[in-house]
Design a protein around this motif. Structure first.
Motif, PDB file in Angstrom:
ATOM      1  N   ILE A 202      21.904  12.437-103.626  1.00 16.47           N
ATOM      2  CA  ILE A 202      21.813  11.850-102.285  1.00 16.47           C
ATOM      3  C   ILE A 202      23.198  11.698-101.664  1.00 16.47           C
ATOM      4  O   ILE A 202      23.436  12.096-100.517  1.00 16.47           O
ATOM      5  CB  ILE A 202      21.111  10.476-102.345  1.00 16.47           C
ATOM      6  N   PHE A 203      24.136  11.137-102.436  1.00 10.33           N
ATOM      7  CA  PHE A 203      25.462  10.826-101.900  1.00 10.33           C
ATOM      8  C   PHE A 203      26.257  12.089-101.606  1.00 10.33           C
ATOM      9  O   PHE A 203      26.759  12.290-100.497  1.00 10.33           O
ATOM     10  CB  PHE A 203      26.217   9.930-102.880  1.00 10.33           C
ATOM     11  N   TYR A 204      26.370  12.973-102.595  1.00  7.80           N
ATOM     12  CA  TYR A 204      27.180  14.181-102.414  1.00  7.80           C
ATOM     13  C   TYR A 204      26.524  15.167-101.456  1.00  7.80           C
ATOM     14  O   TYR A 204      27.212  15.823-100.675  1.00  7.80           O
ATOM     15  CB  TYR A 204      27.418  14.864-103.763  1.00  7.80           C
ATOM     16  N   GLY A 205      25.198  15.282-101.526  1.00  7.53           N
ATOM     17  CA  GLY A 205      24.496  16.235-100.664  1.00  7.53           C
ATOM     18  C   GLY A 205      24.752  15.970 -99.189  1.00  7.53           C
ATOM     19  O   GLY A 205      25.148  16.871 -98.438  1.00  7.53           O
ATOM     20  N   SER A 206      24.542  14.717 -98.769  1.00  3.96           N
ATOM     21  CA  SER A 206      24.753  14.377 -97.357  1.00  3.96           C
ATOM     22  C   SER A 206      26.233  14.394 -96.989  1.00  3.96           C
ATOM     23  O   SER A 206      26.604  14.806 -95.887  1.00  3.96           O
ATOM     24  CB  SER A 206      24.144  13.000 -97.060  1.00  3.96           C
ATOM     25  N   GLY A 207      27.109  13.946 -97.916  1.00  3.54           N
ATOM     26  CA  GLY A 207      28.550  13.928 -97.638  1.00  3.54           C
ATOM     27  C   GLY A 207      29.121  15.327 -97.466  1.00  3.54           C
ATOM     28  O   GLY A 207      29.890  15.590 -96.529  1.00  3.54           O
ATOM     29  N   ILE A 208      28.737  16.244 -98.347  1.00  3.66           N
ATOM     30  CA  ILE A 208      29.219  17.628 -98.258  1.00  3.66           C
ATOM     31  C   ILE A 208      28.713  18.291 -96.982  1.00  3.66           C
ATOM     32  O   ILE A 208      29.444  19.012 -96.305  1.00  3.66           O
ATOM     33  CB  ILE A 208      28.790  18.425 -99.505  1.00  3.66           C
ATOM     34  N   PHE A 209      27.458  18.017 -96.634  1.00  6.70           N
ATOM     35  CA  PHE A 209      26.900  18.614 -95.420  1.00  6.70           C
ATOM     36  C   PHE A 209      27.626  18.111 -94.178  1.00  6.70           C
ATOM     37  O   PHE A 209      27.872  18.859 -93.228  1.00  6.70           O
ATOM     38  CB  PHE A 209      25.408  18.293 -95.318  1.00  6.70           C
ATOM     39  N   MET A 210      28.010  16.828 -94.187  1.00 10.42           N
ATOM     40  CA  MET A 210      28.677  16.239 -93.025  1.00 10.42           C
ATOM     41  C   MET A 210      30.084  16.794 -92.835  1.00 10.42           C
ATOM     42  O   MET A 210      30.478  17.150 -91.723  1.00 10.42           O
ATOM     43  CB  MET A 210      28.752  14.711 -93.192  1.00 10.42           C
ATOM     44  N   TYR A 211      30.861  16.892 -93.913  1.00  9.41           N
ATOM     45  CA  TYR A 211      32.273  17.271 -93.787  1.00  9.41           C
ATOM     46  C   TYR A 211      32.526  18.770 -93.963  1.00  9.41           C
ATOM     47  O   TYR A 211      33.559  19.271 -93.536  1.00  9.41           O
ATOM     48  CB  TYR A 211      33.112  16.484 -94.790  1.00  9.41           C
ATOM     49  N   PHE A 212      31.591  19.456 -94.611  1.00  3.75           N
ATOM     50  CA  PHE A 212      31.812  20.887 -94.848  1.00  3.75           C
ATOM     51  C   PHE A 212      30.659  21.752 -94.334  1.00  3.75           C
ATOM     52  O   PHE A 212      30.645  22.952 -94.544  1.00  3.75           O
ATOM     53  CB  PHE A 212      31.991  21.145 -96.356  1.00  3.75           C
ATOM     54  N   GLY A 213      29.700  21.115 -93.653  1.00  2.00           N
ATOM     55  CA  GLY A 213      28.562  21.858 -93.134  1.00  2.00           C
ATOM     56  C   GLY A 213      28.884  22.558 -91.834  1.00  2.00           C
ATOM     57  O   GLY A 213      30.008  22.486 -91.315  1.00  2.00           O
ATOM     58  N   PRO A 214      27.915  23.254 -91.254  1.00  2.00           N
ATOM     59  CA  PRO A 214      28.146  23.975 -90.000  1.00  2.00           C
ATOM     60  C   PRO A 214      28.460  23.022 -88.855  1.00  2.00           C
ATOM     61  O   PRO A 214      27.898  21.934 -88.759  1.00  2.00           O
ATOM     62  CB  PRO A 214      26.803  24.695 -89.761  1.00  2.00           C
ATOM     63  N   LYS A 215      29.395  23.425 -87.985  1.00  2.00           N
ATOM     64  CA  LYS A 215      29.803  22.563 -86.883  1.00  2.00           C
ATOM     65  C   LYS A 215      28.706  22.390 -85.841  1.00  2.00           C
ATOM     66  O   LYS A 215      28.798  21.528 -84.978  1.00  2.00           O
ATOM     67  CB  LYS A 215      31.055  23.116 -86.206  1.00  2.00           C
ATOM     68  N   SER A 216      27.661  23.189 -85.928  1.00  2.00           N
ATOM     69  CA  SER A 216      26.569  23.072 -84.963  1.00  2.00           C
ATOM     70  C   SER A 216      25.903  21.702 -85.028  1.00  2.00           C
ATOM     71  O   SER A 216      25.286  21.253 -84.070  1.00  2.00           O
ATOM     72  CB  SER A 216      25.519  24.154 -85.223  1.00  2.00           C
ATOM     73  N   ILE A 217      26.027  20.994 -86.163  1.00  2.00           N
ATOM     74  CA  ILE A 217      25.390  19.677 -86.260  1.00  2.00           C
ATOM     75  C   ILE A 217      26.033  18.701 -85.285  1.00  2.00           C
ATOM     76  O   ILE A 217      25.405  17.736 -84.864  1.00  2.00           O
ATOM     77  CB  ILE A 217      25.458  19.103 -87.686  1.00  2.00           C
ATOM     78  N   TYR A 218      27.289  18.940 -84.898  1.00  2.00           N
ATOM     79  CA  TYR A 218      27.937  18.058 -83.949  1.00  2.00           C
ATOM     80  C   TYR A 218      27.394  18.290 -82.542  1.00  2.00           C
ATOM     81  O   TYR A 218      27.339  17.378 -81.748  1.00  2.00           O
ATOM     82  CB  TYR A 218      29.455  18.264 -83.970  1.00  2.00           C
ATOM     83  N   ARG A 219      27.028  19.521 -82.248  1.00  2.00           N
ATOM     84  CA  ARG A 219      26.557  19.836 -80.902  1.00  2.00           C
ATOM     85  C   ARG A 219      25.130  19.371 -80.680  1.00  2.00           C
ATOM     86  O   ARG A 219      24.748  19.051 -79.579  1.00  2.00           O
ATOM     87  CB  ARG A 219      26.664  21.343 -80.649  1.00  2.00           C
ATOM     88  N   ILE A 220      24.315  19.362 -81.719  1.00  2.00           N
ATOM     89  CA  ILE A 220      22.906  18.999 -81.528  1.00  2.00           C
ATOM     90  C   ILE A 220      22.652  17.541 -81.900  1.00  2.00           C
ATOM     91  O   ILE A 220      21.514  17.109 -81.997  1.00  2.00           O
ATOM     92  CB  ILE A 220      21.987  19.928 -82.353  1.00  2.00           C
TER      93      ILE A 220
END
Length: 305
Positions: free
Chosen positions: A244-262
């Motif tokens: 839970i902790f690493y999955g969401s953290g990695i997605f937030m800081y190293f995931g696709p930048k499109s999450i910021y736009r949507i």
């Protein structure tokens, strides 16, 4: 330089702000009570004074500090528009504390995995390897790494000029939404996030996974089905927390930048800032017979007083 910032948070769903306040207030209270109960149970139960529960008690204290960095401000922001304002120094302090406790949690999870590795793979040497001073060094080392990580990111982020909008599209001062407000090229900051956060998040995740690969390999070699079941039960709760902790953290800081736009960053951040601290004490206590037994005994003793 702007004098302060406005945390937009969940402004897009203003009609549900009271409901969100009640939900998050309930989550915050439950998180504090459950983590505090684990700390008290450890303190009052001599049978739990082992390295495993020493780490668990310290982890619960860390969760209380971690969740208290963001949730109280988020709750006040949901009640009043005036509370959405946060000063420049207040924003910097919030980011530093959040990154301090978040980075510490990464390496404390790695230390807990290392503890389970020694307990299962080196049971005869376990008490020698995981001496009290060694456990304390792991805890102190985790905080030192967390402090260094937080200082680097906070200094680099708040050295940027914020000469445009002062509205942060988030419910707390996190790195990605803060970088969006800068009117300067942020490639250096993005590089720092990639390298430093990579060392902290990915580095501790790799250490944790190596420990569990060794543990699973050892468990599969056991001939006793009961031994396998007991060993898996001991480690499965920790693996759930790690996922839970690493999955969401990695997605937030190293995931696709499109999450910021949507506009999904607040939802993703809720997973490791609010939901994970809520679930962790339940996962550890409900899946651990020793913790449940000692909690029950402590509760019965309180009723008799």
């Amino acid at each position: 330089m702007v004098p302060g910032f406005i945390l937009l948070g969940f402004s897009g769903i203003t009609q549900h702000e009271v409901s969100l306040f009640l939900i998050f207030l309930g989550i915050y209270i439950i998180t504090l009570v459950r983590n505090l109960s684990i700390i008290i149970t450890y303190k009052l139960s001599p049978s739990l004074h082992t390295p495993m529960y020493f780490f668990l008690a310290n982890f619960s204290l860390l969760e209380i500090l971690y969740v208290s960095c963001t949730v109280p401000k988020m709750l006040s922001s949901l009640l009043s528009d005036c509370s959405k304002v946060i000063s420049f120094s207040g924003c910097a302090m919030q980011m530093y504390c959040f990154l301090l406790f978040g980075g510490t949690e990464c390496y404390m999870l790695a230390a807990m995995a290392y503890d389970r590795y020694n307990a299962i793979c080196h049971p005869l040497l376990y008490t020698l390897i995981m001496r009290e001073i060694v456990c304390i060094r792991h805890i102190v080392g985790s905080y030192v790494i967390g402090a260094a990580n937080a200082l680097i990111h906070t200094v680099f982020t708040f050295s940027l000029p914020f000469c445009g909008s002062n509205k942060i599209d988030h419910f707390f001062c996190d790195i990605p939404p803060m970088l969006e407000l800068s009117c300067k090229d942020i490639w250096v900051n993005e590089l720092v996030v990639f390298i430093v956060s990579g060392c902290v998040i990915i580095g501790s995740f790799v250490v944790t996974m190596i420990s569990y690969i060794e543990i699973i390999s050892k468990i599969l070699k056991l001939r006793s089905a009961l031994g396998k079941k007991k060993s898996f039960a001991t480690c499965s709760s920790h693996l759930i927390v790690v996922t839970i902790f690493y999955g969401s953290g990695i997605f937030m800081y190293f995931g696709p930048k499109s999450i910021y736009r949507i506009g999904q960053k607040s939802l993703v951040s809720l997973m490791y800032t609010v939901i994970a601290p809520l679930l962790n004490p339940f996962i550890y206590s409900l899946r651990n017979k020793d913790v449940k037994s000692n909690m029950k005994n402590m509760f019965l003793q309180l009723l008799q007083i």
